[in-house]
Scaffold this active site. Structure first.
Site, short mmCIF file in Angstrom:
data_model
loop_
_atom_site.label_atom_id
_atom_site.label_comp_id
_atom_site.label_asym_id
_atom_site.label_seq_id
_atom_site.Cartn_x
_atom_site.Cartn_y
_atom_site.Cartn_z
N GLU A 18 0.83 -1.20 0.00
CA GLU A 18 0.00 0.00 0.00
C GLU A 18 0.87 1.26 0.00
O GLU A 18 1.80 1.39 0.80
CB GLU A 18 -0.93 0.00 1.22
N LYS A 63 -9.89 2.27 -2.48
CA LYS A 63 -10.06 1.64 -1.16
C LYS A 63 -11.49 1.87 -0.63
O LYS A 63 -11.93 3.01 -0.49
CB LYS A 63 -9.02 2.22 -0.22
N CYS A 111 -5.84 -2.85 2.19
CA CYS A 111 -5.53 -2.71 3.62
C CYS A 111 -6.73 -2.97 4.54
O CYS A 111 -7.11 -4.11 4.77
CB CYS A 111 -4.93 -1.33 3.88
#
Length: 416
Positions: A145, A220, A257
């Protein structure tokens, strides 16, 4: 205990504190190294079976990599490991073997260095690691990330926004050359600057095709608001849904994540047909390490696909201390990013992890036929009751929702 990877053995409380500071576990670079060095072979084999599972009834085979890749690993001091996931032989389908790689790394310069120098140094650091992946025949490669910058999102300082790039920006162009050179698909997680929408910032994964083309992007879905990791100062929840990208080497998706903590996020990528889901991350030991070996592996099992988990390494110290509104003293870093990147398979087997403190490249051959074989074996997709879940979710979203709780009528009855 013996010395491992240059880290001395730990005997006292001072050394134990140092062990956590340098990222090792009592002088060992991973849990698996600690166990293999201190258990008798027969005991270690049984413990390993329980920790890592079996692939088609056997322990994972290691892959012999070319000397050129090993030489790059030695010269540039990064960990390199390679394993093979097999599938049962089928009568009507040929094996669908794809070679996949994960890269974990620390930043290359202090966060006080000029931003342009920091980015250039990270490019220079990753070049040999990507070359090693290419020399090893990796078909799909995923980076961690926000690999092109320090993980500054928790400082809440806006100046770090200067690292943001458009999807076709400097980092993408850097990786496109490698994609073309090695006929490799590359997943690049960046801080995106959306020029067409008021320069909005997003946490975005760019999927670069094996011809160097941009296949697409995913933003995300879930933004953490946990202690230091309150990242909503920089970007908000993504707006790209749960896309699966059909590449020359299989159908892939990216669960960025914090999204790994949301089972429905994993589910949606599976419903859209993913065969491999990558989880580029940045997370520290005190926050999440007990979860790290569990969540992705569980997702691989529940959704019958492979998962690649990537985490950065090292401690990133920022020039200005910050607090998180939790009563703790101000601090200039988030703690130790513990690496430990690994692969998980739909049959519950997984690779050992890369080092907790060292840059690394994890490589795996995986036969994608295993995905359907596990669907047939366990029937999770076939036996799921999606209509029940859909009804519950639809009801939950209504303002007048009431939980379906049936109380014992005698529970609150006063005794006479």
């Amino acid at each position: 205990m013996e010395k491992t990877d240059g880290i001395g053995k730990e005997n006292g409380s001072t050394e134990e504190k140092q062990s956590f500071k340098d990222g090792s576990i009592c002088g060992y670079n991973s849990l698996h190294h600690l166990l293999s060095a201190n258990l008798k072979p027969q005991l270690y084999q049984e413990v390993s079976r329980l920790l890592l599972g079996l692939n088609c009834g056997k322990t994972l085979e290691t892959i012999v990599l070319p000397e050129s890749a090993k030489a790059l690993s030695s010269k540039h001091d990064f960990d390199i490991q390679a394993f093979k996931f097999s599938a049962d032989k089928e009568l009507l389908r040929e094996p669908q073997v794809v070679r996949v790689g994960l890269i974990q790394n620390s930043i290359a310069l202090p966060t006080t260095a000029p931003f342009s120098d920091q980015k250039k140094a990270i490019f220079e650091k990753l070049g040999p690691m990507i070359d090693a992946a290419g020399a090893s025949g990796v078909n799909i490669l995923c980076l961690q990330e926000a690999w092109m910058m320090p993980f500054a999102f928790c400082t809440r300082e806006k100046r770090w926004c200067e690292f943001a790039e458009p999807v076709n920006g400097e980092s993408t162009q850097f990786l496109q050359e490698f994609a073309r050179k090695y006929n490799m698909v590359i997943i690049s997680s960046i801080l995106e600057r959306d020029i067409n929408h008021g320069e909005t910032l997003w946490n975005t994964a760019v999927i670069i095709g094996n011809h160097g083309n941009i296949i697409g992007k995913h933003r995300k879905n879930h933004i953490p608001r946990v202690g230091d990791f309150n990242e909503s100062t920089y970007y908000m929840e993504g707006n790209t849904g749960h896309p699966v990208f059909e590449t020359a080497y299989g159908k892939i998706a990216v669960n960025i994540c914090y999204g790994r903590h949301h089972p429905l996020n994993w589910l949606a990528f599976g419903l859209n047909g993913a065969e491999i889901v990558f989880n580029p991350s940045a997370t520290v030991g005190e926050l999440s390490e007990p979860m790290w070996p569990i969540e992705a592996r569980n997702a691989a099992i529940a959704n019958s696909y492979f998962v690649g988990s990537i985490n950065r390494v090292g401690i990133e110290i920022f020039p200005n201390p910050f607090t998180s509104g939790d009563g703790k003293p101000q601090h200039p870093d988030f703690g130790h990013f513990y690496g430990s990147s690994h692969f998980s398979a739909p049959d519950a087997s997984c690779t050992p992890s890369l080092s907790r403190y060292k840059d690394g490249l994890m490589i795996s051959d995986m036969d994608l036929n295993l995905c359907r074989q596990l669907k047939d074996k366990w029937g999770f997709r076939m036996t799921a009751r999606y209509e029940l879940y859909a009804d519950t979710l639809a009801s939950y979203l209504k303002p007048d929702f009431e939980p379906q709780v049936i109380s014992d009528p005698l529970l609150h009855k006063k005794s006479s």
